[in-house]
Design an enzyme around this catalytic site. Structure first.
Site, PDB file in Angstrom:
ATOM      1  N   GLY A  10       0.857  -1.261  -0.110  1.00 22.43           N
ATOM      2  CA  GLY A  10       0.071  -0.077  -0.007  1.00 22.43           C
ATOM      3  C   GLY A  10       0.776   1.194   0.083  1.00 22.43           C
ATOM      4  N   LYS A  11       2.005   1.178   0.639  1.00 17.03           N
ATOM      5  CA  LYS A  11       2.882   2.269   0.879  1.00 17.03           C
ATOM      6  C   LYS A  11       3.511   2.615  -0.445  1.00 17.03           C
ATOM      7  CE  LYS A  11       3.944   2.308   5.836  1.00 17.03           C
ATOM      8  NZ  LYS A  11       5.041   2.388   6.692  1.00 17.03           N
ATOM      9  N   ASP A  62       7.843   5.421   8.289  1.00 18.39           N
ATOM     10  CA  ASP A  62       7.043   5.120   9.629  1.00 18.39           C
ATOM     11  C   ASP A  62       5.874   6.143   9.535  1.00 18.39           C
ATOM     12  OD1 ASP A  62       7.333   3.084  11.502  1.00 18.39           O
ATOM     13  OD2 ASP A  62       7.121   4.709  12.770  1.00 18.39           O
TER      14      ASP A  62
END
Ligand code: IMP
Length: 215
Positions: A10-11, A62
């Site tokens: 997804g990232k 992150d």
């Protein structure tokens, strides 16, 4: 070659638009994530680990969901909470709150083994900042959090997206997207382009891409 380090597809989908000029490749490296009360040190530590592993410039990502009525929880613990409680339970807890406002935050950490010229985005130097703040002799206070006396500097880029916790809607995105509403739509109801335009990751990637163009 710059490596975008993540195991999360997804990232990658969201980062592609900013990193798609052929000079970036995904590195599927699961660096050990430390538990810490802030995202910056987690991203910095991950970037150092990934750089040592890859031996090439790396970018780690992150992120976390910070719920106002829970004093920012789960925040840096979002991954653990998603795996253990699940997003439905988080939404149930939030449903009992008066204040359901929340924010996504993302910190990108870039490391290529070199130092950085001053710019508005911060640099993490491990414990060296704290040692310097401790005064003369502080630098010799001992090894940093990585167990090294001389931590590699990591440039940090932060992004923020405000919203609120709602009942799950939408099929897109990943993670907490279905329960996070921004401007009347959940992130899971947005396509990637729309989410990027308003999201924490989009904001951080935009800052990084602009800075990296001059690197
Ligand atoms: P990490 O950055 O991979 O450690 O992700 C922390 C947690 O936040 C995981 O549970 C992810 O699924 C979640 N997360 C990270 N970014 C997003 C996002 O853009 N939307 C929804 N959840 C996310």
């Amino acid at each position: 070659m710059l490596r975008y380090v993540t195991t999360n597809p997804g990232k990658v989908r969201e980062a592609e638009r900013y990193l798609s000029d052929g000079s970036v490749e995904r590195l599927d490296f699961d660096y050990p994530e430390i538990q810490a009360p802030e995202l910056g040190p987690i991203a910095a530590r991950g970037a150092r680990e990934a750089y040592r592993h890859a031996g090439e410039p790396v970018l780690v990502d992150d992120a976390g969901l910070f719920v106002e009525g829970l004093d920012g929880f789960p925040g840096p613990y979002s991954s653990y909470v998603e795996e253990t409680l699940g997003i439905e339970r988080v939404r149930e807890v939030a449903a009992d709150l008066d204040d359901r406002r929340a924010a996504f935050r993302c910190v990108l950490g870039y490391c290529d083994g070199d130092g950085f010229a001053a710019s508005p985005d911060p640099v993490d130097r491990g414990d060296r900042d704290a040692a310097a703040a401790a005064g003369p002799g502080g630098e010799e206070a001992g090894p940093d959090e990585d167990g090294e006396a001389d931590a590699l500097p990591v440039k940090l880029f932060e992004g923020y997206a405000p919203g609120r916790i709602v009942a799950p809607r939408g099929e897109g995105g990943f993670g907490y997207d279905p329960i996070f509403e921004h401007d009347g739509e959940t992130f899971a109801e947005m396509d990637t382009e729309r989410k990027n335009a308003v999201s924490h990751r989009g904001r951080a990637l935009e800052k990084f891409a602009e800075w990296y163009a001059d690197r």
